[in-house]
Design a protein around this motif. Structure first.
Motif, mmCIF file in Angstrom:
data_model
loop_
_atom_site.group_PDB
_atom_site.id
_atom_site.type_symbol
_atom_site.label_atom_id
_atom_site.label_comp_id
_atom_site.label_asym_id
_atom_site.label_seq_id
_atom_site.Cartn_x
_atom_site.Cartn_y
_atom_site.Cartn_z
ATOM 1 N N PHE A 261 -25.561 123.457 -24.318
ATOM 2 C CA PHE A 261 -25.008 122.497 -24.828
ATOM 3 C C PHE A 261 -25.784 121.501 -25.203
ATOM 4 O O PHE A 261 -26.791 121.285 -24.543
ATOM 5 N N ARG A 262 -25.697 120.732 -26.384
ATOM 6 C CA ARG A 262 -26.427 119.552 -26.534
ATOM 7 C C ARG A 262 -25.661 118.512 -27.263
ATOM 8 O O ARG A 262 -24.634 119.013 -27.784
ATOM 9 N N ILE A 263 -25.657 117.332 -27.186
ATOM 10 C CA ILE A 263 -24.897 116.357 -28.064
ATOM 11 C C ILE A 263 -25.079 116.830 -29.566
ATOM 12 O O ILE A 263 -26.052 117.084 -30.139
ATOM 13 N N SER A 264 -24.151 116.512 -30.364
ATOM 14 C CA SER A 264 -24.201 116.825 -31.666
ATOM 15 C C SER A 264 -24.932 116.182 -32.340
ATOM 16 O O SER A 264 -24.929 114.844 -32.305
ATOM 17 N N LYS A 265 -25.714 116.724 -33.513
ATOM 18 C CA LYS A 265 -26.457 115.917 -34.464
ATOM 19 C C LYS A 265 -25.407 114.918 -35.369
ATOM 20 O O LYS A 265 -25.959 113.947 -35.478
ATOM 21 N N THR A 266 -24.237 115.189 -35.619
ATOM 22 C CA THR A 266 -23.456 114.510 -36.191
ATOM 23 C C THR A 266 -23.136 113.059 -35.463
ATOM 24 O O THR A 266 -23.034 112.229 -36.246
ATOM 25 N N LEU A 267 -22.647 113.466 -34.243
ATOM 26 C CA LEU A 267 -22.761 112.071 -33.677
ATOM 27 C C LEU A 267 -23.843 111.294 -33.506
ATOM 28 O O LEU A 267 -23.704 110.094 -33.575
ATOM 29 N N VAL A 268 -25.049 112.024 -32.896
ATOM 30 C CA VAL A 268 -26.305 111.000 -33.091
ATOM 31 C C VAL A 268 -26.564 110.563 -34.015
ATOM 32 O O VAL A 268 -27.013 109.111 -33.930
ATOM 33 N N ASP A 269 -26.605 110.960 -35.369
ATOM 34 C CA ASP A 269 -26.686 110.399 -36.399
ATOM 35 C C ASP A 269 -25.852 109.270 -36.829
ATOM 36 O O ASP A 269 -26.202 108.074 -37.259
ATOM 37 N N LYS A 270 -24.551 109.158 -36.508
ATOM 38 C CA LYS A 270 -23.657 108.196 -36.786
ATOM 39 C C LYS A 270 -23.946 107.219 -35.787
ATOM 40 O O LYS A 270 -24.046 105.934 -36.199
ATOM 41 N N LEU A 271 -24.260 107.269 -34.500
ATOM 42 C CA LEU A 271 -24.703 106.097 -33.652
ATOM 43 C C LEU A 271 -25.875 105.625 -33.805
ATOM 44 O O LEU A 271 -26.156 104.575 -33.633
ATOM 45 N N THR A 272 -26.795 106.570 -34.471
ATOM 46 C CA THR A 272 -28.086 105.973 -34.734
ATOM 47 C C THR A 272 -28.224 105.159 -35.989
ATOM 48 O O THR A 272 -28.547 103.670 -36.012
ATOM 49 N N ASP A 273 -27.049 105.349 -36.891
ATOM 50 C CA ASP A 273 -26.860 104.652 -38.339
ATOM 51 C C ASP A 273 -26.270 103.058 -37.629
ATOM 52 O O ASP A 273 -26.533 102.074 -38.502
ATOM 53 N N LEU A 274 -25.247 103.265 -36.949
ATOM 54 C CA LEU A 274 -24.622 101.918 -36.356
ATOM 55 C C LEU A 274 -25.567 101.114 -35.322
ATOM 56 O O LEU A 274 -24.900 100.264 -34.877
ATOM 57 N N ALA A 275 -26.602 101.755 -35.046
ATOM 58 C CA ALA A 275 -27.394 101.238 -33.949
ATOM 59 C C ALA A 275 -26.546 100.856 -32.806
ATOM 60 O O ALA A 275 -26.559 99.821 -32.023
ATOM 61 N N ASP A 276 -25.568 102.167 -32.435
ATOM 62 C CA ASP A 276 -24.707 101.813 -31.418
ATOM 63 C C ASP A 276 -25.268 101.981 -29.861
ATOM 64 O O ASP A 276 -25.960 102.927 -29.455
ATOM 65 N N PRO A 277 -24.999 100.856 -29.224
ATOM 66 C CA PRO A 277 -25.674 100.849 -27.770
ATOM 67 C C PRO A 277 -25.113 101.835 -26.822
ATOM 68 O O PRO A 277 -25.462 102.018 -25.781
ATOM 69 N N ARG A 278 -24.023 102.622 -27.056
ATOM 70 C CA ARG A 278 -23.596 103.867 -26.443
ATOM 71 C C ARG A 278 -24.471 105.065 -26.359
ATOM 72 O O ARG A 278 -24.374 105.942 -25.512
ATOM 73 N N THR A 362 -14.704 96.799 -27.951
ATOM 74 C CA THR A 362 -15.197 96.239 -26.782
ATOM 75 C C THR A 362 -14.863 96.791 -25.618
ATOM 76 O O THR A 362 -15.727 96.908 -24.698
ATOM 77 N N ALA A 363 -13.624 97.056 -25.312
ATOM 78 C CA ALA A 363 -13.094 97.823 -24.180
ATOM 79 C C ALA A 363 -13.944 99.277 -24.058
ATOM 80 O O ALA A 363 -14.365 99.410 -22.867
ATOM 81 N N SER A 364 -14.241 99.948 -25.150
ATOM 82 C CA SER A 364 -15.059 101.151 -25.124
ATOM 83 C C SER A 364 -16.545 100.875 -24.704
ATOM 84 O O SER A 364 -16.894 101.471 -23.524
ATOM 85 N N PHE A 365 -17.122 99.804 -25.173
ATOM 86 C CA PHE A 365 -18.284 99.201 -24.567
ATOM 87 C C PHE A 365 -18.207 99.012 -23.108
ATOM 88 O O PHE A 365 -19.066 99.451 -22.306
ATOM 89 N N ASN A 366 -17.457 98.233 -22.734
ATOM 90 C CA ASN A 366 -17.218 97.690 -21.243
ATOM 91 C C ASN A 366 -17.174 99.033 -20.423
ATOM 92 O O ASN A 366 -17.451 99.046 -19.360
ATOM 93 N N GLN A 367 -16.251 99.976 -20.755
ATOM 94 C CA GLN A 367 -16.114 101.002 -20.173
ATOM 95 C C GLN A 367 -17.294 101.817 -19.829
ATOM 96 O O GLN A 367 -17.201 102.605 -18.676
ATOM 97 N N PHE A 368 -18.195 101.723 -20.591
ATOM 98 C CA PHE A 368 -19.523 102.318 -20.313
ATOM 99 C C PHE A 368 -20.459 101.300 -19.792
ATOM 100 O O PHE A 368 -21.623 101.662 -19.958
ATOM 101 N N GLY A 369 -20.007 100.353 -19.355
ATOM 102 C CA GLY A 369 -21.045 99.285 -18.770
ATOM 103 C C GLY A 369 -21.748 98.394 -19.748
ATOM 104 O O GLY A 369 -22.741 97.781 -19.295
ATOM 105 N N ILE A 370 -21.572 98.224 -20.987
ATOM 106 C CA ILE A 370 -22.041 97.633 -21.929
ATOM 107 C C ILE A 370 -21.122 96.200 -21.947
ATOM 108 O O ILE A 370 -20.092 96.149 -22.739
#
Length: 474
Positions: A261-278, A362-370
């Motif tokens: 398994f790998r993390i999906s390209k679909t999700l990586v591309d979305k998180l990269t576009d949003l500069a998502d710290p998760r 914000t709660a999702s960020f906090n859930q993962f320690g951000i």
């Protein structure tokens, strides 16, 4: 003659003695003849978490459908090349283990289980039925556990029945109704169980919102106006925390011996576009240090094309999800806030949908320690993240999809319900460009409960991956 009678008498006495002795030998001195509520509760929580986060229902099916994960080898499930033997564990464990054990608690006399045990069991049973209907559609509900060949209920009947069941669960739970042991999630904190009940009621209200808006509105009002409240912080999140092997997170156990398994390209591309710290939490950098960035695996590729992406050049899921003690999150504070935001957007309850949406992220960020306020503010103020009141389904659906990472079954349900983000089937998939809309019924239903099975598909539609379920039929 007397001697013969004596032998017969001695033989009879000997056989009686042997029989008594064998009865004693066959008793397990360490076993209890009566199941105990704390042990049944502990087992149900562990087995439920394994079912929800395990391979069959999560990373080898629903996580692929919603393009959170992708397969880099053995790609059949990622191409939807599966059969009615692929989705049996949710059905079999849900009915034969979870619902059976939880019904045992519910049916205990008062001296074996106080009403808090019964309220918790009814809550967990409702959650199990919810997973089953979300995945399959029509399911045995009212007659489940009562008949060998139970009739199926429609999805509408199941959802509305679960709203009543959860209302009953709420009435059974009380801080003065006795202590609870064996609770590995909330440690017997009944106030948190009561919040979970209302949060599940709100979840179901939104499941039926497109089909039964009036009932959905009332259910949302009932859930949010109840004095117990809903999940109100990350400390209320319903999650099962694993320990070490053999009581370890199922994904951790899988990756100890396999690498498909790998993390999906679909999700990586979305998180990269949003500069998502998760992103650094959701994914690992490729083991080939020369790559130097996160690279997702494409979904729905042939085995050869998937392999050619390079095992060392693509990103595995983050170590946060692959350690032995990684928790199985089942109902998060973040999800509850997204649900509140949608309930406001639909006009069901009062409130500020945009603020609730921002709070959910914000709660999702906090859930993962951000927790850095500036980081969170920068993210929320991006044009591509800002709440769009004119298309709340897109805003909420996209961000809920990100926040649900790892929770495949619920991510799959919410993606079908909200239709966001827009996902595209991979090039080697076998459903003519469609992504699955449901799980197959297990093949054993056709052979062991054929009459009920045939009646169900006659009403719901063919037993295909592409058949839309009631809540999803627009």
């Amino acid at each position: 003659m007397l001697k013969k009678l004596t032998y017969i008498t001695l033989f009879a006495l000997t056989m009686t003695s042997c029989s008594d002795t064998l009865d004693e030998i066959n008793k397990n001195p360490n076993a209890t003849e009566t199941p105990l509520a704390p042990y049944l509760l502990t087992g149900s929580l562990k087995q439920g978490a394994d079912l929800y986060w395990g391979s069959d229902n999560n990373f080898n099916s629903s996580l692929l459908f919603v393009q959170h994960w992708a397969k880099i080898q053995y790609t059949e499930p990622d191409r939807y090349d599966v059969s009615n033997t692929s989705f049996t564990s949710l059905w079999n464990t849900g009915y034969a283990t979870l619902i059976t054990d939880l019904n045992t608690i519910i049916n205990f006399p008062a001296d074996q289980a106080n009403t808090n045990y019964k309220g918790i069991a009814l809550t967990l049973r409702s959650w199990t039925f919810l997973l089953l209907t979300d995945a399959y559609g029509s399911i045995p509900y009212k007659e489940a556990g009562q008949k060998v060949t139970p009739a199926y209920n429609t999805q509408k009947e199941v959802y509305t029945g679960l709203l009543e069941d959860l209302k009953q669960a709420q009435s059974l739970l009380g801080t003065t109704n006795g202590s609870v042991t064996g609770d590995l999630v909330y440690k017997g904190d009944i106030t948190k169980w009561k919040k979970l009940v209302n949060s599940l009621r709100l979840r179901i209200a939104l499941r039926i919102s497109d089909k039964e808006p009036a009932l959905a509105k009332q259910a949302a009002i009932d859930a949010t106006s109840d004095a117990a409240g809903v999940l109100s912080s990350n400390n209320d999140t319903f999650k099962f925390t694993y320990t070490s092997s053999p009581q370890q997170n199922p994904a951790s156990a899988w990756f100890e011996t396999r690498d498909d398994f790998r993390i999906s390209k679909t999700l990586v591309d979305k998180l990269t576009d949003l500069a998502d710290p998760r992103l650094p939490i959701y994914a690992q950098l490729p083991s080939d240090a020369t790559v130097g960035k996160y690279v997702g695996g494409a979904n729905g590729l042939s085995n050869s094309d998937a392999n050619s992406q390079g095992f060392a050049k693509t990103s595995k899921p983050g170590t946060y999800f692959l350690t032995s003690s990684s928790p199985a999150v089942i109902a998060s504070y973040s999800e509850t806030l997204f649900n509140l935001a949608e309930a406001v957007a639909r006009g069901y309850i009062s409130g500020n949908a945009e603020q609730l949406y921002n709070d959910a992220i914000t709660a999702s960020f906090n859930q993962f320690g951000i927790t850095n306020a500036a980081t969170i503010s920068t993210y929320l103020n991006q044009a591509s993240v800002k709440y769009d009141a004119s298309n709340y389904a897109k805003s909420i659906g996209t961000q809920k999809w990100i926040a649900f990472y790892g929770q495949g079954l619920d991510a799959f349900t919410e993606w079908r319900r909200l239709d966001y983000p827009v996902l595209t089937a991979g090039p080697a998939t076998v459903l003519d460009g469609q992504i699955p809309s449901r799980f197959f019924y297990p093949g054993t239903e056709q052979s062991l409960n054929g009459v009920s099975y045939k009646a169900a598909i006659a009403a719901q539609g063919k037993d295909l991956l592409t058949t839309k379920l009631w809540f999803d039929a627009k």
